[in-house]
Enzyme design. Structure first.
Site, PDB file in Angstrom:
ATOM      1  N   ILE A   1      13.476 -87.280  64.034  1.00 46.30           N
ATOM      2  CA  ILE A   1      12.431 -87.118  65.050  1.00 46.30           C
ATOM      3  C   ILE A   1      13.032 -87.419  66.415  1.00 46.30           C
ATOM      4  O   ILE A   1      13.552 -88.512  66.640  1.00 46.30           O
ATOM      5  CB  ILE A   1      11.243 -88.072  64.801  1.00 46.30           C
ATOM      6  CG1 ILE A   1      10.733 -87.955  63.374  1.00 46.30           C
ATOM      7  CG2 ILE A   1      10.126 -87.800  65.799  1.00 46.30           C
ATOM      8  CD1 ILE A   1       9.686 -88.998  63.008  1.00 46.30           C
TER       9      ILE A   1
ATOM     10  N   ALA B   1      11.378 -90.577  69.358  1.00 45.03           N
ATOM     11  CA  ALA B   1      10.580 -91.319  68.378  1.00 45.03           C
ATOM     12  C   ALA B   1      10.257 -92.739  68.799  1.00 45.03           C
ATOM     13  O   ALA B   1       9.632 -93.480  68.036  1.00 45.03           O
ATOM     14  CB  ALA B   1      11.312 -91.347  67.034  1.00 45.03           C
ATOM     15  N   ASN B   2      10.653 -93.152  70.003  1.00 43.41           N
ATOM     16  CA  ASN B   2      10.427 -94.547  70.399  1.00 43.41           C
ATOM     17  C   ASN B   2       9.121 -94.743  71.167  1.00 43.41           C
ATOM     18  O   ASN B   2       8.786 -95.865  71.536  1.00 43.41           O
ATOM     19  CB  ASN B   2      11.591 -95.047  71.264  1.00 43.41           C
ATOM     20  CG  ASN B   2      11.716 -94.277  72.562  1.00 43.41           C
ATOM     21  OD1 ASN B   2      12.292 -93.191  72.568  1.00 43.41           O
ATOM     22  ND2 ASN B   2      11.194 -94.808  73.657  1.00 43.41           N
TER      23      ASN B   2
ATOM     24  N   GLY C   1       4.903 -92.906  72.208  1.00 43.24           N
ATOM     25  CA  GLY C   1       3.876 -91.879  72.128  1.00 43.24           C
ATOM     26  C   GLY C   1       3.724 -91.219  70.770  1.00 43.24           C
ATOM     27  O   GLY C   1       3.712 -91.882  69.721  1.00 43.24           O
TER      28      GLY C   1
ATOM     29  N   TYR D   1       6.546 -76.939  83.309  1.00 38.41           N
ATOM     30  CA  TYR D   1       6.194 -77.524  82.010  1.00 38.41           C
ATOM     31  C   TYR D   1       5.618 -76.449  81.090  1.00 38.41           C
ATOM     32  O   TYR D   1       5.989 -76.352  79.908  1.00 38.41           O
ATOM     33  CB  TYR D   1       5.177 -78.645  82.202  1.00 38.41           C
ATOM     34  CG  TYR D   1       4.788 -79.341  80.912  1.00 38.41           C
ATOM     35  CD1 TYR D   1       5.642 -80.255  80.314  1.00 38.41           C
ATOM     36  CD2 TYR D   1       3.561 -79.073  80.296  1.00 38.41           C
ATOM     37  CE1 TYR D   1       5.295 -80.894  79.133  1.00 38.41           C
ATOM     38  CE2 TYR D   1       3.205 -79.702  79.118  1.00 38.41           C
ATOM     39  CZ  TYR D   1       4.069 -80.609  78.537  1.00 38.41           C
ATOM     40  OH  TYR D   1       3.730 -81.230  77.355  1.00 38.41           O
TER      41      TYR D   1
END
Length: 286
Positions: A8, A11-12, A14, A168
């Site tokens: 992932i 992954a740290n 949200g 974005y």
């Protein structure tokens, strides 16, 4: 997810962190690929303590630098014989023009190009997966506002003409086009799907957004979905037997198949973006 290896990105924090927790509880062997090794290790320690799953590894990965992506790919392949699920989750939002290490507009570089290279480099491990490897790309409903401006992917128009929201949307459109084309090229070897997680209360807009963007987001954030709810579709696509043979599709926050925008379904555009991306990353391909 017992005996399944899942990588992932982002992954740290949200949605990525919430996804990691859910899959850890299902028994998956997780690889947390993050820019900050300190934050990744902190998350890994928390997951072990919280879920009891000790099969949590970390992988240094800076998606804004293709050299880092290549190094991360080499390290992963050296340590892991196969990859069952790749969740391209990490993302960035910029209110002002910033460039990646290789000179690409940062949102395009992180949200698309870095994941494009990572996925291609890890294909050998995906092809070794039991049954069929799965690639999951976290996109957004914002893709409907996007187009691919091939003449401005390096910020050629300059900072005065830069629109962070448009950039974005472009990067999220690229996620879906990549999903479609990866399925067309490698659909017999793995499945590839993408998703809109919903409007989720993460810190995405607060990191590099302008003051106005941060102010607007601070008003909407209390009404947004939690990261845990935002992880629902990623977890579903990673673990559910219902989608074992489903590929090249776009899912909404309720895990339902929906049609992306007509632009996202443009096969010619998807092939052109693939060819552009392949040229952009070619010296970093394994």
């Amino acid at each position: 997810m017992q005996d399944k290896t899942v990588l992932i990105t982002g992954a740290n924090d949200g949605i990525g962190r919430a996804t990691a927790e859910r899959l850890a509880r299902k028994g998956a062997h997780l690889v947390l690929a993050c820019r900050s090794e300190t934050k990744a290790q902190r998350t890994a320690d928390w997951l072990v303590e919280t879920t009891g799953n000790e099969h949590i590894d970390t992988l240094p990965l800076d998606l804004a630098d293709l050299a880092s992506v290549r190094a991360a790919s080499e390290l992963f392949l050296a340590e892991h014989p196969r990859l069952d699920v790749l969740i391209n989750n990490a993302g960035v939002y910029c209110g002002s023009l910033e460039l990646s290490a290789q000179g690409y507009e940062l949102q395009f570089a992180v949200n698309h190009l870095g994941h494009f290279l990572l996925t291609l480099n890890l294909l050998p491990a995906m092809q070794c997966a039991n049954l069929c490897g799965r690639v999951i790309n976290v996109s957004s409903a914002m893709h409907t506002k996007g187009g691919i401006d091939f003449g401005n992917l390096r910020g050629e128009q300059g900072p005065k003409e830069y629109n962070g929201t448009r950039a974005y949307a472009q990067s999220k459109l690229a996620n879906i086009l990549f999903t479609k084309e990866l399925d067309r090229r490698h659909g017999t070897e793995l499945t590839t799907n993408c998703l809109h997680p919903g409007v989720v209360g993460t810190s995405l807009a607060n990191k590099k957004g302008k003051f106005f963007t941060k102010a607007i987001w601070s008003m909407y954030k209390p009404f947004a979905r939690s990261p845990e709810a935002g992880a629902d579709t990623s977890v579903y696509l990673a673990s559910s037997p219902e989608v074992r043979e489903v590929s090249g599709r776009y899912f909404n926050p309720s895990q339902c198949l929906v049609k992306p925008s007509p632009t996202a379904r443009n096969e010619q555009l998807a092939r052109r973006l693939w060819e552009y991306s392949e040229q952009a990353v070619h010296e970093f391909l394994l």
